[in-house]
Write a protein that holds these residues in place. Structure first.
Motif, PDB file in Angstrom:
ATOM      1  N   VAL A 191       4.459  -2.763  50.864  1.00 30.47           N
ATOM      2  CA  VAL A 191       3.812  -3.205  49.629  1.00 30.47           C
ATOM      3  C   VAL A 191       4.504  -4.474  49.134  1.00 30.47           C
ATOM      4  CG1 VAL A 191       5.276  -1.716  48.195  1.00 30.47           C
ATOM      5  CG2 VAL A 191       3.056  -2.472  47.325  1.00 30.47           C
ATOM      6  N   ASP A 192       3.731  -5.363  48.503  1.00 30.18           N
ATOM      7  CA  ASP A 192       4.336  -6.554  47.930  1.00 30.18           C
ATOM      8  C   ASP A 192       5.023  -6.194  46.607  1.00 30.18           C
ATOM      9  OD1 ASP A 192       2.208  -6.295  46.150  1.00 30.18           O
ATOM     10  OD2 ASP A 192       1.543  -8.357  46.338  1.00 30.18           O
ATOM     11  N   HIS A 193       5.786  -7.120  46.078  1.00 27.39           N
ATOM     12  CA  HIS A 193       6.566  -6.830  44.875  1.00 27.39           C
ATOM     13  C   HIS A 193       5.702  -6.579  43.640  1.00 27.39           C
ATOM     14  CE1 HIS A 193       5.925 -11.169  44.565  1.00 27.39           C
ATOM     15  NE2 HIS A 193       6.167 -11.056  43.282  1.00 27.39           N
ATOM     16  N   GLN A 194       4.464  -7.036  43.634  1.00 22.21           N
ATOM     17  CA  GLN A 194       3.560  -6.794  42.506  1.00 22.21           C
ATOM     18  C   GLN A 194       2.760  -5.499  42.655  1.00 22.21           C
ATOM     19  OE1 GLN A 194       1.237 -10.380  42.557  1.00 22.21           O
ATOM     20  NE2 GLN A 194       2.688 -11.468  41.253  1.00 22.21           N
ATOM     21  N   LYS A 195       2.906  -4.836  43.791  1.00 21.07           N
ATOM     22  CA  LYS A 195       2.181  -3.605  44.104  1.00 21.07           C
ATOM     23  C   LYS A 195       0.664  -3.802  44.043  1.00 21.07           C
ATOM     24  CE  LYS A 195       6.000  -0.679  42.903  1.00 21.07           C
ATOM     25  NZ  LYS A 195       6.549   0.393  42.124  1.00 21.07           N
TER      26      LYS A 195
ATOM     27  N   HIS B 272      -0.864  -5.535  47.026  1.00 23.77           N
ATOM     28  CA  HIS B 272      -1.261  -5.644  48.430  1.00 23.77           C
ATOM     29  C   HIS B 272      -0.445  -4.669  49.259  1.00 23.77           C
ATOM     30  CE1 HIS B 272      -3.478  -9.262  47.407  1.00 23.77           C
ATOM     31  NE2 HIS B 272      -2.423  -9.622  46.706  1.00 23.77           N
ATOM     32  N   TYR B 273      -1.164  -3.837  49.999  1.00 21.65           N
ATOM     33  CA  TYR B 273      -0.515  -2.806  50.814  1.00 21.65           C
ATOM     34  C   TYR B 273      -0.921  -2.971  52.277  1.00 21.65           C
ATOM     35  CZ  TYR B 273       0.469  -0.233  46.502  1.00 21.65           C
ATOM     36  OH  TYR B 273       0.928   0.149  45.271  1.00 21.65           O
ATOM     37  N   LEU B 274       0.004  -2.640  53.156  1.00 26.41           N
ATOM     38  CA  LEU B 274      -0.276  -2.512  54.570  1.00 26.41           C
ATOM     39  C   LEU B 274       0.087  -1.071  54.909  1.00 26.41           C
ATOM     40  CD1 LEU B 274       0.590  -4.904  57.392  1.00 26.41           C
ATOM     41  CD2 LEU B 274       1.126  -2.485  57.608  1.00 26.41           C
ATOM     42  N   ALA B 275      -0.883  -0.326  55.406  1.00 24.34           N
ATOM     43  CA  ALA B 275      -0.670   1.091  55.720  1.00 24.34           C
ATOM     44  C   ALA B 275      -1.145   1.353  57.137  1.00 24.34           C
ATOM     45  CB  ALA B 275      -1.440   1.971  54.734  1.00 24.34           C
TER      46      ALA B 275
ATOM     47  N   PHE C 295      -3.261   8.626  51.305  1.00 29.79           N
ATOM     48  CA  PHE C 295      -2.661   7.611  50.445  1.00 29.79           C
ATOM     49  C   PHE C 295      -3.682   7.084  49.454  1.00 29.79           C
ATOM     50  CE2 PHE C 295      -1.668   2.991  49.921  1.00 29.79           C
ATOM     51  CZ  PHE C 295      -0.575   3.165  49.094  1.00 29.79           C
ATOM     52  N   GLU C 296      -3.361   7.181  48.170  1.00 32.76           N
ATOM     53  CA  GLU C 296      -4.229   6.667  47.114  1.00 32.76           C
ATOM     54  C   GLU C 296      -3.533   5.515  46.407  1.00 32.76           C
ATOM     55  OE1 GLU C 296      -6.509   8.907  44.287  1.00 32.76           O
ATOM     56  OE2 GLU C 296      -6.322  10.672  45.569  1.00 32.76           O
ATOM     57  N   PRO C 297      -3.883   4.292  46.768  1.00 29.07           N
ATOM     58  CA  PRO C 297      -3.275   3.141  46.084  1.00 29.07           C
ATOM     59  C   PRO C 297      -3.882   2.960  44.697  1.00 29.07           C
ATOM     60  CG  PRO C 297      -4.940   2.390  47.597  1.00 29.07           C
ATOM     61  CD  PRO C 297      -4.845   3.886  47.774  1.00 29.07           C
ATOM     62  N   PRO C 298      -3.269   2.112  43.877  1.00 30.75           N
ATOM     63  CA  PRO C 298      -3.887   1.789  42.585  1.00 30.75           C
ATOM     64  C   PRO C 298      -5.299   1.240  42.777  1.00 30.75           C
ATOM     65  CG  PRO C 298      -1.663   0.916  42.719  1.00 30.75           C
ATOM     66  CD  PRO C 298      -2.005   1.436  44.080  1.00 30.75           C
TER      67      PRO C 298
END
Length: 85
Positions: free
Chosen positions: A14-18, A20-23, A45-48
């Motif tokens: 995850v990037d520092h701002q949460k 962008h995710y790579l899963a 996985f449930e991202p924002p």
């Protein structure tokens, strides 16, 4: 690797701002990864709600035809790793 008491993913960044995710998941089995396998992994996985998630699936034995129908999903097998760009 990322896990909770209920779920586990092989890959999660995850990037520092949460935002962008790579899963992803790595499957080392003798049968192709199916659409159902991908859906099951994605359900862990449930991202924002406003997050961008890119999924990567690595498979020793390839993928079924239906597996390619998932959005934001890169399918990688040993052959695709070594194809010239």
């Amino acid at each position: 690797r990322w896990w909770t008491k209920q779920a586990e993913l092989d890959i999660l960044a995850v990037d520092h701002q949460k935002k962008h995710y790579l899963a992803g998941e790595c499957k080392f089995k003798n049968t192709p990864v199916s659409s159902e396998d991908i859906a099951h992994a994605q359900s862990k996985f449930e991202p924002p709600a406003d997050a961008d998630v890119q999924w990567f699936f690595f498979s020793k034995s390839g993928f079924t035809d239906g597996a390619a129908e998932h959005r934001n999903c890169q399918l990688v097998n040993p052959i695709t790793l070594y194809l010239p760009s």
